[in-house]
Design an enzyme around this catalytic site. Structure first.
Site, mmCIF file in Angstrom:
data_model
loop_
_atom_site.group_PDB
_atom_site.id
_atom_site.type_symbol
_atom_site.label_atom_id
_atom_site.label_comp_id
_atom_site.label_asym_id
_atom_site.label_seq_id
_atom_site.Cartn_x
_atom_site.Cartn_y
_atom_site.Cartn_z
ATOM 1 N N CYS A 146 -0.783 8.767 7.099
ATOM 2 C CA CYS A 146 -2.154 8.464 6.690
ATOM 3 C C CYS A 146 -3.029 8.218 7.924
ATOM 4 C CB CYS A 146 -2.168 7.234 5.796
ATOM 5 S SG CYS A 146 -1.403 7.493 4.182
ATOM 6 N N CYS A 199 7.953 3.787 5.629
ATOM 7 C CA CYS A 199 7.044 3.607 4.501
ATOM 8 C C CYS A 199 7.776 3.232 3.221
ATOM 9 C CB CYS A 199 6.238 4.879 4.269
ATOM 10 S SG CYS A 199 7.251 6.305 3.867
ATOM 11 N N CYS A 217 -3.252 4.709 9.629
ATOM 12 C CA CYS A 217 -1.962 4.130 10.031
ATOM 13 C C CYS A 217 -1.226 5.000 11.043
ATOM 14 C CB CYS A 217 -1.092 3.905 8.802
ATOM 15 S SG CYS A 217 -1.831 2.801 7.601
ATOM 16 N N CYS A 262 0.835 -1.201 0.000
ATOM 17 C CA CYS A 262 0.000 0.000 0.000
ATOM 18 C C CYS A 262 0.874 1.258 0.000
ATOM 19 C CB CYS A 262 -0.923 -0.023 1.228
ATOM 20 S SG CYS A 262 -2.140 1.305 1.251
ATOM 21 N N CYS A 263 1.913 1.257 0.845
ATOM 22 C CA CYS A 263 2.824 2.413 0.872
ATOM 23 C C CYS A 263 3.530 2.573 -0.482
ATOM 24 C CB CYS A 263 3.860 2.251 1.980
ATOM 25 S SG CYS A 263 3.248 2.583 3.650
HETATM 26 FE FE1 SF4 Z 1 -1.372 2.818 2.890
HETATM 27 FE FE2 SF4 Z 1 -1.110 3.224 5.529
HETATM 28 FE FE3 SF4 Z 1 1.045 3.383 3.884
HETATM 29 FE FE4 SF4 Z 1 -0.886 5.266 3.864
HETATM 30 S S1 SF4 Z 1 0.554 4.780 5.555
HETATM 31 S S2 SF4 Z 1 0.071 4.366 2.078
HETATM 32 S S3 SF4 Z 1 -2.759 4.019 4.172
HETATM 33 S S4 SF4 Z 1 -0.199 1.552 4.377
#
Ligand code: SF4
Length: 285
Positions: A214, A242, A217, A130-131
């Protein structure tokens, strides 16, 4: 227009085109480091920030050199509303233009279709995926068009940041210059600068947050916790990041790094298959 620097230490004339002298840059204070980069690279230099406390200091120092300095930020699609309030304050109050980078809609659609919108809680590898989709890949695309960037990293900002130099060649992005002007600043110095210059700060700090990313998170930290303890707090790895400032290294079989690589390969296949079906990606954000 960038201000003209006065006299530079030997070997740091911004008009030179040879490789920068990183050792000499390391000795410059934050404001001079930014002035050097702005004078040398102009529009090929950008401050990259998520508008946390440190980023606001870097922005403030840079805008004093050049009110038109380029500012890049990542809108991951999962940011808290409070971060957008800071962006507005920077745009309207400080008069800075902010270039907002967004993820590839096809990547997000494929990721969410396969793993769901809240994949990050299930596996550190999916969190990294996701990151990667929402942060790392958009930043990679943006940095392909510039020669130098500045961050708000501090050495005492977490275990993974202890060795942060003030100036380095960013090999992960083609050997461009990466500056961390606040590498040797303390948290107290950052907040003293914010207060002295009455800069806008994210309202989440008043609610106990000490590092802000985010919304799903990030949580407030508790007394005695590391200042980044509220980021991906459910993961055991103390060095969790991240990926914007680190690169995953290989690991043992079934390590998070391996699972991340496998998940990224599947994502690429999904995006490719979707394009082959004629949709060219299945919808936007
Ligand atoms: Fe995804 Fe969380 Fe990374 Fe944001 S911090 S990109 S929501 S995993």
């Amino acid at each position: 227009m960038a201000a003209t620097a006065t006299t530079w230490p030997h070997g740091l004339d911004p008009r030179r085109n040879d490789d920068p002298d990183l050792a000499r840059l390391e000795g410059l204070p934050a404001d001079q480091l930014l002035a050097w980069a702005i004078e040398r690279f102009g529009r090929r230099f950008a401050v990259v920030t998520s508008f946390q406390a440190e980023g606001m200091v870097v922005l403030d120092l840079a805008r004093r050199v050049d009110p038109g300095v380029r500012v890049l930020t990542l809108d991951t699609g999962r940011l808290p509303e409070e971060t957008f309030q800071v962006i507005e304050a920077v745009r309207t109050g400080l008069g800075l233009q902010v270039e907002v980078l967004t993820p590839d809609p096809a990547d997000v659609a494929a990721m969410v279709a396969r793993h769901g919108p809240n994949l990050f809680h299930r596996d550190p590898a999916l969190r990294r995926l996701c990151c990667h989709v929402r942060k790392v890949a958009p930043l990679d695309r943006a940095l392909a068009g510039i020669d130098a960037w500045a961050t708000g990293l501090r050495r005492d900002g977490g275990p993974a940041r202890a060795g942060t130099p003030k100036a380095e060649l960013d090999e992960a992005h083609g050997g461009i210059v990466k500056l961390n002007p606040l590498a040797d600043w303390t948290r107290d110095q950052v907040w003293a600068h914010l207060g002295a210059h009455r800069l806008p700060v994210n309202p989440l700090y008043e609610r106990g947050y000490t590092s802000i990313g985010c919304a799903p998170c990030t949580r407030p930290t508790r007394p005695g916790e590391d200042e980044r303890a509220g980021r991906w707090w459910w993961e055991a790895d103390q060095d969790r990041e991240c990926g914007l400032h680190t690169r995953l290294s290989g690991g043992a079989a079934s390590s998070p790094a391996d699972r991340f690589s496998a998940a990224l390969d599947r994502l690429r296949a999904d995006v490719h298959a979707s394009a082959q079906e004629g949709g060219g990606g299945s919808g936007g954000l």
